[in-house]
Each structure stands twice: as structure tokens, then as C-alpha cells.
Write a protein that holds these residues in place. Structure first.
Motif, PDB file in Angstrom:
ATOM      1  N   ILE A  59      37.281  46.093  49.141  1.00 40.12           N
ATOM      2  CA  ILE A  59      38.170  44.948  49.347  1.00 40.12           C
ATOM      3  C   ILE A  59      39.529  45.204  48.702  1.00 40.12           C
ATOM      4  O   ILE A  59      40.576  44.939  49.311  1.00 40.12           O
ATOM      5  CB  ILE A  59      37.526  43.667  48.773  1.00 40.12           C
ATOM      6  N   GLN A  60      39.532  45.734  47.490  1.00 37.81           N
ATOM      7  CA  GLN A  60      40.790  46.015  46.796  1.00 37.81           C
ATOM      8  C   GLN A  60      41.608  47.063  47.544  1.00 37.81           C
ATOM      9  O   GLN A  60      42.830  46.928  47.694  1.00 37.81           O
ATOM     10  CB  GLN A  60      40.503  46.469  45.370  1.00 37.81           C
ATOM     11  N   ASP A  61      40.928  48.087  48.048  1.00 37.41           N
ATOM     12  CA  ASP A  61      41.610  49.138  48.802  1.00 37.41           C
ATOM     13  C   ASP A  61      42.167  48.584  50.110  1.00 37.41           C
ATOM     14  O   ASP A  61      43.296  48.899  50.508  1.00 37.41           O
ATOM     15  CB  ASP A  61      40.624  50.279  49.081  1.00 37.41           C
ATOM     16  N   TYR A  62      41.397  47.744  50.774  1.00 39.46           N
ATOM     17  CA  TYR A  62      41.835  47.113  52.021  1.00 39.46           C
ATOM     18  C   TYR A  62      43.121  46.325  51.797  1.00 39.46           C
ATOM     19  O   TYR A  62      44.084  46.445  52.560  1.00 39.46           O
ATOM     20  CB  TYR A  62      40.734  46.201  52.556  1.00 39.46           C
ATOM     21  N   SER A 118      28.088  37.589  46.265  1.00 39.94           N
ATOM     22  CA  SER A 118      28.604  38.378  45.146  1.00 39.94           C
ATOM     23  C   SER A 118      29.838  37.726  44.548  1.00 39.94           C
ATOM     24  O   SER A 118      30.853  37.588  45.226  1.00 39.94           O
ATOM     25  CB  SER A 118      28.947  39.795  45.630  1.00 39.94           C
ATOM     26  N   GLU A 119      29.753  37.333  43.298  1.00 43.03           N
ATOM     27  CA  GLU A 119      30.905  36.751  42.617  1.00 43.03           C
ATOM     28  C   GLU A 119      32.024  37.782  42.465  1.00 43.03           C
ATOM     29  O   GLU A 119      33.199  37.474  42.623  1.00 43.03           O
ATOM     30  CB  GLU A 119      30.486  36.227  41.236  1.00 43.03           C
ATOM     31  N   MET A 120      31.648  39.019  42.210  1.00 44.00           N
ATOM     32  CA  MET A 120      32.616  40.102  42.056  1.00 44.00           C
ATOM     33  C   MET A 120      33.440  40.277  43.331  1.00 44.00           C
ATOM     34  O   MET A 120      34.674  40.375  43.292  1.00 44.00           O
ATOM     35  CB  MET A 120      31.871  41.406  41.722  1.00 44.00           C
ATOM     36  N   MET A 121      32.771  40.292  44.459  1.00 37.83           N
ATOM     37  CA  MET A 121      33.455  40.466  45.736  1.00 37.83           C
ATOM     38  C   MET A 121      34.232  39.212  46.136  1.00 37.83           C
ATOM     39  O   MET A 121      35.299  39.294  46.729  1.00 37.83           O
ATOM     40  CB  MET A 121      32.458  40.869  46.822  1.00 37.83           C
ATOM     41  N   ARG A 122      33.685  38.041  45.804  1.00 35.36           N
ATOM     42  CA  ARG A 122      34.401  36.794  46.095  1.00 35.36           C
ATOM     43  C   ARG A 122      35.741  36.760  45.370  1.00 35.36           C
ATOM     44  O   ARG A 122      36.778  36.415  45.960  1.00 35.36           O
ATOM     45  CB  ARG A 122      33.563  35.578  45.671  1.00 35.36           C
ATOM     46  N   VAL A 123      35.748  37.135  44.104  1.00 37.81           N
ATOM     47  CA  VAL A 123      36.987  37.136  43.321  1.00 37.81           C
ATOM     48  C   VAL A 123      37.969  38.169  43.865  1.00 37.81           C
ATOM     49  O   VAL A 123      39.175  37.916  43.951  1.00 37.81           O
ATOM     50  CB  VAL A 123      36.682  37.392  41.833  1.00 37.81           C
ATOM     51  N   ALA A 124      37.454  39.335  44.270  1.00 35.83           N
ATOM     52  CA  ALA A 124      38.325  40.367  44.840  1.00 35.83           C
ATOM     53  C   ALA A 124      38.973  39.873  46.134  1.00 35.83           C
ATOM     54  O   ALA A 124      40.168  40.100  46.370  1.00 35.83           O
ATOM     55  CB  ALA A 124      37.533  41.647  45.098  1.00 35.83           C
ATOM     56  N   LEU A 125      38.201  39.188  46.968  1.00 36.90           N
ATOM     57  CA  LEU A 125      38.740  38.615  48.205  1.00 36.90           C
ATOM     58  C   LEU A 125      39.787  37.551  47.900  1.00 36.90           C
ATOM     59  O   LEU A 125      40.861  37.517  48.510  1.00 36.90           O
ATOM     60  CB  LEU A 125      37.621  37.999  49.039  1.00 36.90           C
ATOM     61  N   LEU A 126      39.479  36.681  46.941  1.00 33.38           N
ATOM     62  CA  LEU A 126      40.407  35.610  46.582  1.00 33.38           C
ATOM     63  C   LEU A 126      41.720  36.170  46.042  1.00 33.38           C
ATOM     64  O   LEU A 126      42.807  35.720  46.424  1.00 33.38           O
ATOM     65  CB  LEU A 126      39.760  34.688  45.549  1.00 33.38           C
ATOM     66  N   ASP A 127      41.627  37.174  45.172  1.00 35.00           N
ATOM     67  CA  ASP A 127      42.837  37.804  44.618  1.00 35.00           C
ATOM     68  C   ASP A 127      43.676  38.413  45.740  1.00 35.00           C
ATOM     69  O   ASP A 127      44.910  38.298  45.754  1.00 35.00           O
ATOM     70  CB  ASP A 127      42.459  38.885  43.603  1.00 35.00           C
ATOM     71  N   GLY A 128      43.002  39.081  46.677  1.00 37.67           N
ATOM     72  CA  GLY A 128      43.713  39.704  47.780  1.00 37.67           C
ATOM     73  C   GLY A 128      44.391  38.685  48.670  1.00 37.67           C
ATOM     74  O   GLY A 128      45.556  38.852  49.056  1.00 37.67           O
ATOM     75  N   VAL A 129      43.679  37.608  48.981  1.00 36.29           N
ATOM     76  CA  VAL A 129      44.240  36.555  49.826  1.00 36.29           C
ATOM     77  C   VAL A 129      45.447  35.920  49.151  1.00 36.29           C
ATOM     78  O   VAL A 129      46.486  35.681  49.784  1.00 36.29           O
ATOM     79  CB  VAL A 129      43.177  35.482  50.158  1.00 36.29           C
ATOM     80  N   GLU A 130      45.347  35.659  47.855  1.00 34.77           N
ATOM     81  CA  GLU A 130      46.458  35.031  47.141  1.00 34.77           C
ATOM     82  C   GLU A 130      47.695  35.929  47.133  1.00 34.77           C
ATOM     83  O   GLU A 130      48.829  35.441  47.215  1.00 34.77           O
ATOM     84  CB  GLU A 130      46.033  34.666  45.726  1.00 34.77           C
ATOM     85  N   SER A 131      47.485  37.233  47.055  1.00 33.66           N
ATOM     86  CA  SER A 131      48.632  38.145  47.086  1.00 33.66           C
ATOM     87  C   SER A 131      49.281  38.145  48.471  1.00 33.66           C
ATOM     88  O   SER A 131      50.509  38.222  48.594  1.00 33.66           O
ATOM     89  CB  SER A 131      48.205  39.568  46.697  1.00 33.66           C
ATOM     90  N   VAL A 132      48.468  38.034  49.536  1.00 32.90           N
ATOM     91  CA  VAL A 132      49.003  37.947  50.897  1.00 32.90           C
ATOM     92  C   VAL A 132      49.749  36.627  51.085  1.00 32.90           C
ATOM     93  O   VAL A 132      50.831  36.590  51.677  1.00 32.90           O
ATOM     94  CB  VAL A 132      47.869  38.094  51.937  1.00 32.90           C
ATOM     95  N   LEU A 133      49.189  35.548  50.565  1.00 30.16           N
ATOM     96  CA  LEU A 133      49.861  34.255  50.644  1.00 30.16           C
ATOM     97  C   LEU A 133      51.237  34.313  49.988  1.00 30.16           C
ATOM     98  O   LEU A 133      52.201  33.723  50.478  1.00 30.16           O
ATOM     99  CB  LEU A 133      49.020  33.166  49.973  1.00 30.16           C
ATOM    100  N   GLY A 134      51.324  35.045  48.881  1.00 30.76           N
ATOM    101  CA  GLY A 134      52.609  35.189  48.211  1.00 30.76           C
ATOM    102  C   GLY A 134      53.633  35.893  49.083  1.00 30.76           C
ATOM    103  O   GLY A 134      54.803  35.490  49.126  1.00 30.76           O
ATOM    104  N   LEU A 135      53.209  36.916  49.819  1.00 26.11           N
ATOM    105  CA  LEU A 135      54.127  37.635  50.709  1.00 26.11           C
ATOM    106  C   LEU A 135      54.555  36.757  51.883  1.00 26.11           C
ATOM    107  O   LEU A 135      55.723  36.778  52.289  1.00 26.11           O
ATOM    108  CB  LEU A 135      53.458  38.911  51.220  1.00 26.11           C
TER     109      LEU A 135
END
Length: 200
Positions: A59-62, A118-135
Motif C-alpha cells: 500500500i505504501q509503495d502504491y 488488518s489495522e496496520m493495512m487500514r492505517v496505511a490506506l488512510l495515510d495514503g488517502v489523506e496524502s492524495v486528498l492534500g494534493l
């Protein structure tokens, strides 16, 4: 130049992405991944402690790659910010229309599946989405400045639009048509041109 270690790790991630984009995270077993990547089990565990950690890294790499492509699209000075955003959303429609496309949004593919898994994967997805929202919010802000987009709360608008597109993409998988995405495109155009209050 990348080291052999970096190349092998990236190869596992790239192979995993193609499989998971087609089949989902739970349906891809470790043995299937290793067979497609043509790497021994020891190599996998050298880079990832578990399948869950592999999912987090995937997810982080994606999102790292996604953000680089998005930044390049949003920095196109030949287009207004409004047109840059519409080209981004049109890309969603084009990709969703492709049969068995491995480029389909990983967020759409994994959100419902891994949020409770997976909480680990959920947080990774959320972090990624929030960074896209910022852009997206930054591009909306640029459009407000260049006059191509109406005055509005840029982050609130970005969040609202992203929610619309993810939801429409999920329904598109059920209906097997692009109708919902086309409707969301019209709503997006209205929001960007008239503001949030006018479109809700």
C-alpha cells in the motif's frame, strides 16, 4: 542505481500488486505470490515479516507511485487547475472501463476488504488517502487562484469529491456500467464551477 536487494523487494511488491489488483488481498496466498515472483520463501521473509506487513508495504509503495503521477498531472502548466482535475477524474473512468485492468485503484479494491482485517493495512490506506486528498485540495486551491474554480473550502471539497468517486467506483463494479461515474463527473464539474453549497 538500485541494489539487488532493492530490486528483489520491488519485484515482490510489483508482482503482488498485479495479483491483488485482480484477485483481492485475501485470495492471494503466499505460495501463489512466491510462484509468480519466482522467489524462494526465504527471500520473502527476508524483506517482510508477514503477509500483513507485505500488505502494508504494498500500500505504501502504491501510494508513493500514485502521488508521483498525480503531482506530475497537477503540475501541468498548459492546463487550468480545473482542467487538470477533470483529466484526473476522467482517468478514473477510463481505467474502470478496462476489463481486468491491474491499474484499477487499490483503494477501491482493498478498502472494504482490509479495513476490518488488518489495522496496520487500514492505517496505511488512510495515510495514503489523506496524502492524495492534500494534493487534490492543493489543485483546487490553485484553481481558486487562477479563477477556473469557485471559492470553497478546498480540503472539504477534495474529501467530498474523493468520497463520491470511490463510492461510484464500487457501485460500478456491481452494475458493470459507467453510468454512475459519468453522473459523478457532472456533479464534480458543478461543484468545481459553482461551489459546494450550489451542488448539495
Amino acid at each position: 542505481m538500485k541494489s539487488e536487494t532493492q530490486d528483489t523487494r520491488q519485484h515482490i511488491l510489483d508482482t503482488g500488486y498485479q495479483l491483488i489488483a485482480q484477485q483481492g488481498f485475501s485470495n492471494v496466498g503466499l505460495s501463489q505470490l512466491l510462484k509468480h515472483a519466482d522467489v524462494p520463501k526465504g527471500s520473502f521473509y527476508h524483506y517482510f515479516q508477514s503477509k500483513e506487513q507485505f500488505g502494508e508495504a504494498l500500500i505504501q509503495d502504491y501510494f508513493e507511485n500514485y502521488k508521483m503521477r498525480l503531482k506530475a498531472r497537477f503540475e501541468d502548466s498548459d492546463l487550468s487547475a480545473y482542467d487538470r482535475l477533470l483529466s484526473y477524474w476522467q482517468c478514473w473512468i477510463d481505467i474502470q472501463a478496462q476489463e481486468c485492468s491491474t491499474q484499477r485503484c487499490l483503494v477501491v479494491k482493498l478498502t472494504a476488504e482490509v479495513a476490518d482485517l488488518s489495522e496496520m493495512m487500514r492505517v496505511a490506506l488512510l495515510d495514503g488517502v489523506e496524502s492524495v486528498l492534500g494534493l487534490i485540495a492543493d489543485c483546487i486551491e490553485a484553481g481558486i487562484k487562477d479563477g477556473s474554480i469557485a471559492e470553497m473550502d478546498s480540503y472539504r471539497a477534495a474529501e467530498h469529491l474523493y468520497n463520491l468517486w470511490v463510492g461510484a467506483s464500487l457501485l460500478c463494479k456491481l452494475t458493470q456500467t459507467q453510468t454512475g461515474l459519468q453522473r459523478v463527473m457532472k456533479t464534480t464539474q458543478t461543484i468545481l464551477k459553482k461551489g459546494m453549497d450550489e451542488s448539495l
